[in-house]
Design an enzyme around this catalytic site. Structure first.
Site, short mmCIF file in Angstrom:
data_model
loop_
_atom_site.label_atom_id
_atom_site.label_comp_id
_atom_site.label_asym_id
_atom_site.label_seq_id
_atom_site.Cartn_x
_atom_site.Cartn_y
_atom_site.Cartn_z
N ASN A 9 38.86 47.76 55.35
CA ASN A 9 38.09 48.66 56.21
C ASN A 9 39.10 49.41 57.06
O ASN A 9 39.66 48.85 58.00
CB ASN A 9 37.12 47.84 57.08
N LYS A 11 38.60 51.73 59.06
CA LYS A 11 38.03 52.18 60.35
C LYS A 11 38.44 53.66 60.56
O LYS A 11 38.56 54.40 59.59
CB LYS A 11 38.46 51.26 61.49
N HIS A 96 28.37 46.93 60.74
CA HIS A 96 29.65 46.46 61.31
C HIS A 96 29.46 46.29 62.82
O HIS A 96 28.75 47.08 63.46
CB HIS A 96 30.77 47.46 61.01
N GLU A 98 31.20 47.06 65.22
CA GLU A 98 31.55 48.25 66.02
C GLU A 98 30.42 49.27 65.99
O GLU A 98 30.21 50.00 66.96
CB GLU A 98 32.88 48.84 65.51
N GLU A 167 31.77 38.35 60.22
CA GLU A 167 32.87 38.82 61.06
C GLU A 167 32.60 38.42 62.50
O GLU A 167 31.89 39.12 63.23
CB GLU A 167 32.98 40.35 60.97
N GLY A 173 40.29 42.32 65.27
CA GLY A 173 41.37 43.08 65.90
C GLY A 173 42.03 42.35 67.06
O GLY A 173 42.78 42.95 67.82
N SER A 211 40.79 39.49 61.75
CA SER A 211 42.23 39.14 61.80
C SER A 211 42.70 38.38 60.57
O SER A 211 43.49 37.44 60.67
CB SER A 211 42.56 38.37 63.09
P1 13P Z 1 40.73 43.13 61.71
O1 13P Z 1 41.14 42.60 60.35
O2 13P Z 1 41.59 44.22 62.21
O3 13P Z 1 40.51 42.03 62.69
O4 13P Z 1 39.29 43.82 61.49
C1 13P Z 1 38.30 43.12 60.85
C2 13P Z 1 37.18 44.05 60.59
O5 13P Z 1 36.51 44.47 61.50
C3 13P Z 1 36.95 44.46 59.21
O6 13P Z 1 35.73 45.11 59.08
#
Ligand code: 13P
Length: 250
Positions: A9, A11, A96, A98, A167, A173, A211
């Site tokens: 992803n 982002k 997601h 976010e 997640e 992150g 992560s």
């Molecule tokens: P990270 O791997 O940067 O923690 O992000 C995970 C994520 O949100 C994947 O959709």
């Protein structure tokens, strides 16, 4: 054993030059042999057309990061499932954290988005996960089950066509990964919930995201109910993403 899925992803990262270089490095790194897992990259919508061309006939599948809950019409700024389909999109992230957090996407909206994807022949990767406060309050199971229940309820007999991604919000992150045991515990809960909804739950994939790195991927991916990874930060660097792919048990 079920074939794993490793999905990147990206982002809202990268640009035309960097993204082309990343895709080309992934293709080169994967080589022409059989892969240990299915691989996808979920790219920002404006790069779908270019990424489709860069991917060509490679084994990497194209993914998007969001889809409209509507089929078409006066929804400025939105992108429909049919539009994604025209660019060869095979997977789309829905719900997601976010999107839930910054765009106020409710469980109901997430499940409508999953439905639109399914109607268009695109696999929705339905993301669920608890915040740190919810985990500390002992509400992890309740939260993820509520999020998944909405999608199961609205997508009935098609539910076996979705991919689920667990997640934990506190692991995204932050460099704090759920331990393989913590993740497996939640994945088992989600598997049981899917089993109550469909006879095909055992062949469905439940990904872990938060992560994930080359260092922790092998342990996470060796858990019985962890069927792949949804990778954020580490998907932006080809060596890191390729190392996660290499960590997949064959
Ligand atoms: P990270 O791997 O940067 O923690 O992000 C995970 C994520 O949100 C994947 O959709």
């Amino acid at each position: 054993m079920k074939r794993k899925l490793i999905a990147g992803n990206w982002k809202m990262n990268g640009g035309l030059v960097a993204n082309e270089a990343l895709v080309k490095a992934l293709i080169a790194g994967m080589g022409t042999g059989t892969q240990a897992a299915d691989v996808a990259v979920c790219v920002p919508a404006v790069y779908l057309a270019s990424t489709q061309l860069w991917l060509g006939a490679s084994a990497i599948q194209l993914g998007a990061q969001d889809v409209s809950q509507h089929a078409s019409g006066a929804f400025t700024g939105e992108i429909s499932g049919q539009m994604l389909k025209e660019f060869g999109v095979r997977h789309v992230l829905v719900g997601h954290s976010e999107r839930r957090q910054y765009h106020a996407e409710s469980d109901a909206v997430v499940s409508l988005k999953a439905k639109q994807a399914l109607v268009c022949g695109i696999t929705p990767i339905v993301c669920v996960g608890e915040t740190l406060a919810e985990r500390e309050a002992g509400k992890t199971e309740e939260v993820v089950k509520r999020q998944l229940a909405a999608v199961i309820h609205d997508n009935g007999h098609c539910i076996s066509e979705i991919v689920v991604a667990y997640e934990p919000v506190w692991a995204i992150g932050t460099g704090k990964t759920a331990s393989a045991e913590q993740a497996q515990q939640v994945h088992a809960v989600l598997r049981a919930q899917l089993k109550a909804a469909t006879a095909h739950a055992d062949r469905m994939r439940i990904l872990y995201g938060g992560s994930m790195t080359a260092a922790n991927a092998a342990h996470l991916l060796s858990q019985p109910d962890i069927d792949g990874g949804l990778v954020g930060g580490a998907s932006l660097k080809s060596p890191d993403f390729l190392a996660i792919l290499a960590a997949c048990p064959c």
